[in-house]
Design an enzyme around this catalytic site. Structure first.
Site, mmCIF file in Angstrom:
data_model
loop_
_atom_site.group_PDB
_atom_site.id
_atom_site.type_symbol
_atom_site.label_atom_id
_atom_site.label_comp_id
_atom_site.label_asym_id
_atom_site.label_seq_id
_atom_site.Cartn_x
_atom_site.Cartn_y
_atom_site.Cartn_z
ATOM 1 C CG HIS A 138 70.877 57.259 6.171
ATOM 2 N ND1 HIS A 138 71.721 56.636 5.275
ATOM 3 C CD2 HIS A 138 70.055 56.301 6.644
ATOM 4 C CE1 HIS A 138 71.393 55.344 5.210
ATOM 5 N NE2 HIS A 138 70.385 55.124 6.033
ATOM 6 C CB CYS B 34 75.361 49.269 -2.163
ATOM 7 S SG CYS B 34 74.274 48.694 -3.492
ATOM 8 C CG HIS C 118 71.294 50.778 9.359
ATOM 9 N ND1 HIS C 118 70.966 51.881 8.623
ATOM 10 C CD2 HIS C 118 72.402 51.132 10.058
ATOM 11 C CE1 HIS C 118 71.824 52.851 8.863
ATOM 12 N NE2 HIS C 118 72.714 52.416 9.719
ATOM 13 C CD GLU D 198 72.451 55.939 0.122
ATOM 14 O OE1 GLU D 198 71.842 54.960 0.584
ATOM 15 O OE2 GLU D 198 72.110 56.525 -0.919
HETATM 16 FE FE1 SF4 Z 1 70.456 47.455 -1.013
HETATM 17 FE FE2 SF4 Z 1 71.046 49.990 -0.383
HETATM 18 FE FE3 SF4 Z 1 72.217 48.805 -2.469
HETATM 19 FE FE4 SF4 Z 1 69.605 49.383 -2.561
HETATM 20 S S1 SF4 Z 1 71.332 50.825 -2.443
HETATM 21 S S2 SF4 Z 1 70.601 47.477 -3.270
HETATM 22 S S3 SF4 Z 1 69.002 49.047 -0.418
HETATM 23 S S4 SF4 Z 1 72.446 48.244 -0.292
#
Ligand code: SF4
Length: 334
Positions: A134, A106, A50, A136
């Site tokens: 959101h 991630c 983002h 996620e």
């Molecule tokens: Fe970055 Fe989101 Fe992974 Fe946390 S969860 S390290 S904010 S990408």
């Protein structure tokens, strides 16, 4: 505000850590490496992270951002899933259409995906703490069938949620929430549902926790105004502004880049704090400093609450030694 010969003095407290986290760094490297190896276009489902400047920079290099996979042609080009993660239905659709996918989810979000699957496999209904809509949260809820998970958005939701009766319960959370708000929500849930099972290690990621702790420190050291470099749709950036105000800052503002900062907000302040969400490159923080430096005589002090050494490997299909974007300060200017 006009530029005068005598610039007023301003103490600028820089929060550290701030800005890019390892998950965002990896996601950006995946798109860049896919472009380097396979040329343009590389399709990316949703904003990879983002941040408008990051997205525009990648678009300029040949990334094509799409909302859904039905916008991607069947021509064998790489398709990248964003750092926020995707629902299982998206992975299935990509498999069905035999896409060449590169998953930039991630690893800390993937960890939550595996965790909610484990709860489900053990017969537990999941209470997911997070913000509706959101990406996620959509991806994490999409690891399970809709009836296996209930979203809890806040303390009021924790007080009123009615999970299915007679089923063991577990909770997980979005990785980018306010640490303090989540603790309050969990306290309410635990009181209402005594057998509730939680994560072995909390789901809020190290980057979110560290950035919030750093913001509390700069407020405790006197920051009256806190400037957060981050996008309005960035969850962890918005949480940083909330955390700053709750910690006692008179005001916290989100800016996307240096010129966005309204200097009338700074007038009258002796100490200003500056931080950046996990999707904002350091170049944008430096823009804010330069913008302020044009009008104020700055005394800059960095307050570090943690050293971050986390770095995630690229997917096997792309792995090779590349400089980390964490060390590249020029991304926004590319
Ligand atoms: Fe970055 Fe989101 Fe992974 Fe946390 S969860 S390290 S904010 S990408």
């Amino acid at each position: 505000m006009t530029l005068s010969a005598e610039r007023p003095k301003l103490t600028l407290l820089l929060a550290a850590p701030r800005g890019f986290c390892a998950g965002v760094d990896r996601a950006v490297r995946i798109v860049e490496e896919a472009l380097a190896r396979h040329g343009a276009p590389v399709y990316v489902r949703h904003e990879i992270v983002h941040n408008r400047q990051v997205v525009e920079s990648l678009r300029g290099k040949g990334a094509v951002f799409v909302a859904e996979l039905d916008e991607v042609p069947d021509d064998g080009r790489p398709v990248v899933f964003s750092a926020h993660g995707v629902a299982k239905s998206v992975v299935s659709e990509a498999l069905r259409r035999r896409f060449f996918t590169l998953d930039a989810t991630c690893p800390l979000v993937t960890k939550v995906h595996r965790e909610v699957e484990r709860h489900h496999a053990r017969g537990r209904h999941l209470l997911l703490i997070g913000h509706s809509g959101h990406p996620e949260v959509i991806g994490t809820m999409g690891q399970l069938s809709p009836e296996a998970v209930t979203l809890v958005e806040d303390v009021a939701g924790a007080r009123s949620v009615q999970p299915p009766a007679g089923v063991p319960l577990a909770w997980s959370s979005q990785t980018t929430l306010s640490v303090d708000d989540t603790a309050e929500i969990v306290a309410v849930l635990t009181e209402r549902f005594p057998g509730l099972i939680g994560p072995a290690k909390e789901d809020i990621c190290y980057a979110t926790s560290n950035r919030q702790a750093a913001v509390k420190t700069i407020v405790a050291r006197g920051a009256e105004l806190v400037v957060v470099v981050g996008a309005p749709n960035s969850s962890n950036s918005r949480r940083l502004a909330e955390v700053a105000e709750r910690a006692g800052a008179r005001r916290a503002v989100l800016v996307q880049r240096g010129a966005d900062l309204d200097l009338s907000l700074v007038e009258g302040c002796r100490t200003v704090g500056l931080t950046a969400g996990a999707s904002a490159p350091e170049a944008l923080v430096q823009e804010v400093i330069a913008h302020l430096g044009g009008y104020f005589e700055l005394a800059i002090e960095e307050l570090r609450v943690a050293d971050e050494t986390v770095e995630f490997r690229l997917p096997p299909a792309l792995a090779r030694d590349l400089p980390s974007a964490l060390d590249r300060r020029t991304l926004a200017a590319d």
